[in-house]
Design a protein around this motif. Structure first.
Motif, PDB file in Angstrom:
ATOM      1  N   VAL A 121       0.853  -1.194   0.000  1.00  0.00           N
ATOM      2  CA  VAL A 121       0.000   0.000   0.000  1.00  0.00           C
ATOM      3  C   VAL A 121       0.887   1.241   0.000  1.00  0.00           C
ATOM      4  CG1 VAL A 121      -1.775   1.321   1.203  1.00  0.00           C
ATOM      5  CG2 VAL A 121      -1.836  -1.186   1.256  1.00  0.00           C
ATOM      6  N   SER A 122       0.635   2.130  -0.938  1.00  0.00           N
ATOM      7  CA  SER A 122       1.297   3.433  -0.974  1.00  0.00           C
ATOM      8  C   SER A 122       0.255   4.493  -0.643  1.00  0.00           C
ATOM      9  CB  SER A 122       1.901   3.707  -2.354  1.00  0.00           C
ATOM     10  OG  SER A 122       2.952   2.805  -2.631  1.00  0.00           O
ATOM     11  N   TRP A 128      -0.873  11.577   8.016  1.00  0.00           N
ATOM     12  CA  TRP A 128      -0.518  10.153   8.047  1.00  0.00           C
ATOM     13  C   TRP A 128       0.792   9.883   8.788  1.00  0.00           C
ATOM     14  CZ3 TRP A 128      -3.493   6.129   6.880  1.00  0.00           C
ATOM     15  CH2 TRP A 128      -4.593   6.314   6.034  1.00  0.00           C
ATOM     16  N   GLU A 129       1.530  10.911   9.170  1.00  0.00           N
ATOM     17  CA  GLU A 129       2.870  10.719   9.723  1.00  0.00           C
ATOM     18  C   GLU A 129       2.913   9.795  10.949  1.00  0.00           C
ATOM     19  OE1 GLU A 129       2.987  14.395   7.250  1.00  0.00           O
ATOM     20  OE2 GLU A 129       1.629  13.597   8.779  1.00  0.00           O
ATOM     21  N   PRO A 130       2.026   9.947  11.955  1.00  0.00           N
ATOM     22  CA  PRO A 130       2.088   9.029  13.112  1.00  0.00           C
ATOM     23  C   PRO A 130       1.864   7.572  12.711  1.00  0.00           C
ATOM     24  CG  PRO A 130       0.809  10.976  13.646  1.00  0.00           C
ATOM     25  CD  PRO A 130       1.046  11.033  12.163  1.00  0.00           C
ATOM     26  N   PHE A 131       0.939   7.344  11.791  1.00  0.00           N
ATOM     27  CA  PHE A 131       0.678   5.980  11.327  1.00  0.00           C
ATOM     28  C   PHE A 131       1.899   5.419  10.600  1.00  0.00           C
ATOM     29  CE2 PHE A 131      -0.712   3.221   7.810  1.00  0.00           C
ATOM     30  CZ  PHE A 131      -1.276   2.187   8.544  1.00  0.00           C
ATOM     31  N   VAL A 132       2.509   6.239   9.772  1.00  0.00           N
ATOM     32  CA  VAL A 132       3.698   5.812   9.036  1.00  0.00           C
ATOM     33  C   VAL A 132       4.833   5.503  10.003  1.00  0.00           C
ATOM     34  CG1 VAL A 132       5.469   6.542   7.392  1.00  0.00           C
ATOM     35  CG2 VAL A 132       3.065   7.070   6.942  1.00  0.00           C
ATOM     36  N   ALA A 133       5.019   6.342  11.027  1.00  0.00           N
ATOM     37  CA  ALA A 133       6.071   6.109  12.019  1.00  0.00           C
ATOM     38  C   ALA A 133       5.839   4.805  12.772  1.00  0.00           C
ATOM     39  CB  ALA A 133       6.132   7.286  12.989  1.00  0.00           C
ATOM     40  N   LYS A 134       4.578   4.537  13.087  1.00  0.00           N
ATOM     41  CA  LYS A 134       4.241   3.311  13.813  1.00  0.00           C
ATOM     42  C   LYS A 134       4.563   2.064  12.991  1.00  0.00           C
ATOM     43  CE  LYS A 134      -0.088   2.125  14.133  1.00  0.00           C
ATOM     44  NZ  LYS A 134      -1.530   2.109  14.499  1.00  0.00           N
ATOM     45  N   ASN A 135       4.479   2.200  11.662  1.00  0.00           N
ATOM     46  CA  ASN A 135       4.691   1.057  10.770  1.00  0.00           C
ATOM     47  C   ASN A 135       5.981   1.183   9.951  1.00  0.00           C
ATOM     48  OD1 ASN A 135       2.058  -0.746  10.744  1.00  0.00           O
ATOM     49  ND2 ASN A 135       1.367   1.372  10.837  1.00  0.00           N
ATOM     50  N   LYS A 136       6.951   1.908  10.486  1.00  0.00           N
ATOM     51  CA  LYS A 136       8.170   2.182   9.722  1.00  0.00           C
ATOM     52  C   LYS A 136       8.943   0.921   9.359  1.00  0.00           C
ATOM     53  CE  LYS A 136      10.961   3.150  13.849  1.00  0.00           C
ATOM     54  NZ  LYS A 136      11.801   4.176  14.536  1.00  0.00           N
ATOM     55  N   ASN A 138       7.432  -1.895   8.499  1.00  0.00           N
ATOM     56  CA  ASN A 138       6.595  -2.739   7.638  1.00  0.00           C
ATOM     57  C   ASN A 138       6.977  -2.524   6.174  1.00  0.00           C
ATOM     58  OD1 ASN A 138       4.340  -3.846   6.079  1.00  0.00           O
ATOM     59  ND2 ASN A 138       3.293  -4.013   8.052  1.00  0.00           N
ATOM     60  N   PHE A 139       7.436  -3.567   5.549  1.00  0.00           N
ATOM     61  CA  PHE A 139       7.902  -3.533   4.171  1.00  0.00           C
ATOM     62  C   PHE A 139       6.800  -3.159   3.191  1.00  0.00           C
ATOM     63  CE2 PHE A 139       8.251  -5.953   0.180  1.00  0.00           C
ATOM     64  CZ  PHE A 139       9.432  -5.429  -0.323  1.00  0.00           C
ATOM     65  N   TYR A 140       5.532  -3.414   3.575  1.00  0.00           N
ATOM     66  CA  TYR A 140       4.417  -3.263   2.635  1.00  0.00           C
ATOM     67  C   TYR A 140       3.809  -1.862   2.623  1.00  0.00           C
ATOM     68  CZ  TYR A 140       4.723  -8.279   2.082  1.00  0.00           C
ATOM     69  OH  TYR A 140       5.191  -9.536   1.792  1.00  0.00           O
ATOM     70  N   LEU A 141       4.315  -0.973   3.473  1.00  0.00           N
ATOM     71  CA  LEU A 141       3.799   0.400   3.504  1.00  0.00           C
ATOM     72  C   LEU A 141       4.810   1.358   2.890  1.00  0.00           C
ATOM     73  CD1 LEU A 141       1.581   2.402   4.419  1.00  0.00           C
ATOM     74  CD2 LEU A 141       2.845   2.642   6.570  1.00  0.00           C
ATOM     75  N   ASN A 142       4.319   2.213   1.995  1.00  0.00           N
ATOM     76  CA  ASN A 142       5.168   3.209   1.340  1.00  0.00           C
ATOM     77  C   ASN A 142       4.480   4.564   1.442  1.00  0.00           C
ATOM     78  OD1 ASN A 142       7.156   4.423  -0.265  1.00  0.00           O
ATOM     79  ND2 ASN A 142       5.994   4.037  -2.138  1.00  0.00           N
TER      80      ASN A 142
END
Length: 239
Positions: A121-122, A128-136, A138-142
């Motif tokens: 998922v891109s 979205w920054e806190p969510f992105v930081a939480k999943n930093k 995770n290979f599947y998040l861009n």
């Protein structure tokens, strides 16, 4: 004829003056004018317009409190035929799903479950920054940043196999500009099944879902059947 768009909140005095200079004064907004974005100037000025155009069916009753029904024009969202066009060939599209839009808790839940299900998922959009930081890890998040606009927006949508036409849960909308822009860019639209989206498309034209589980199942199905995904995309391209 004079138009006043969504970004201009004119005073009653100004709208009266504009009306004196033209045969018809028209207000148009593609955004919610009463249930989310609100302006007392807009509400006080509305009776000075000859016509008001809205893309929000759920706000018609609010407009009717200020204007006669025949003065209110409901129009769906749409796309720019000169801008929203296919760019990337199907066999060159990136694996996975793109979503461009602001963060909402419900959207976060969907994206979390998708990346946990190993669906790439891109995302691009504000908050979205806190969510992105939480999943930093995770290979599947861009994360593509806080916004993509204009021609870059078109290129981004066209570059992916799937794009999510998520409708906001902050307001009771049932379709959005992405509902039309994604198919116009030659990418498979994933959208919730509701009375408005099903009036625009059939099951053979877009990927409908009623739950996150159905959404994930359908993405994985089309990932394993690229020939059917290509046919779905090509069918959309003909529109």
């Amino acid at each position: 004829m004079v138009w006043a768009d969504k970004a201009i909140f004119l005073t009653p005095k100004t709208t009266k003056h504009l009306k004196s200079l033209t045969d018809k004064l028209v207000h148009f907004t593609p955004d919610p004018a009463f249930t989310f974005h609100q302006s007392h100037l807009f509400r006080r000025s509305l009776t000075n317009y000859d016509f008001a155009i809205t893309t929000k069916k759920y706000e018609l009753s609010y407009f009717e409190a200020h204007l006669k029904k025949e003065q209110i024009i409901y129009a769906t969202q749409g796309f720019d035929t000169n801008l929203h066009q296919p760019i990337t060939k199907f066999n060159e599209k990136k694996d996975g799903l793109l979503f461009i839009g602001h963060h909402e808790k419900e959207r976060e839940m969907f994206v979390q479950k998708m990346i946990e299900s190993k669906i790439p998922v891109s995302i691009a959009g504000i908050k979205w920054e806190p969510f992105v930081a939480k999943n930093k890890e995770n290979f599947y998040l861009n994360y593509l940043g806080d916004g993509i606009y204009g021609q870059e927006y078109v290129k981004a949508i066209s570059a992916f196999q799937f794009s999510w036409g998520s409708v906001s849960k902050w307001i009771p909308e049932l379709h959005t500009t992405r509902t039309f822009e994604i198919p116009a860019c030659g990418t498979a639209l994933i959208t919730e099944r509701n009375e408005e989206t099903t009036s625009f498309f059939t099951e053979e034209e877009v990927i409908f879902y009623d739950s996150i589980e159905e959404m994930i199942d359908k993405i994985k199905y089309y990932q394993s059947h690229p020939d059917k995904l290509e046919l779905l995309t090509l069918r959309e391209l003909k529109e």
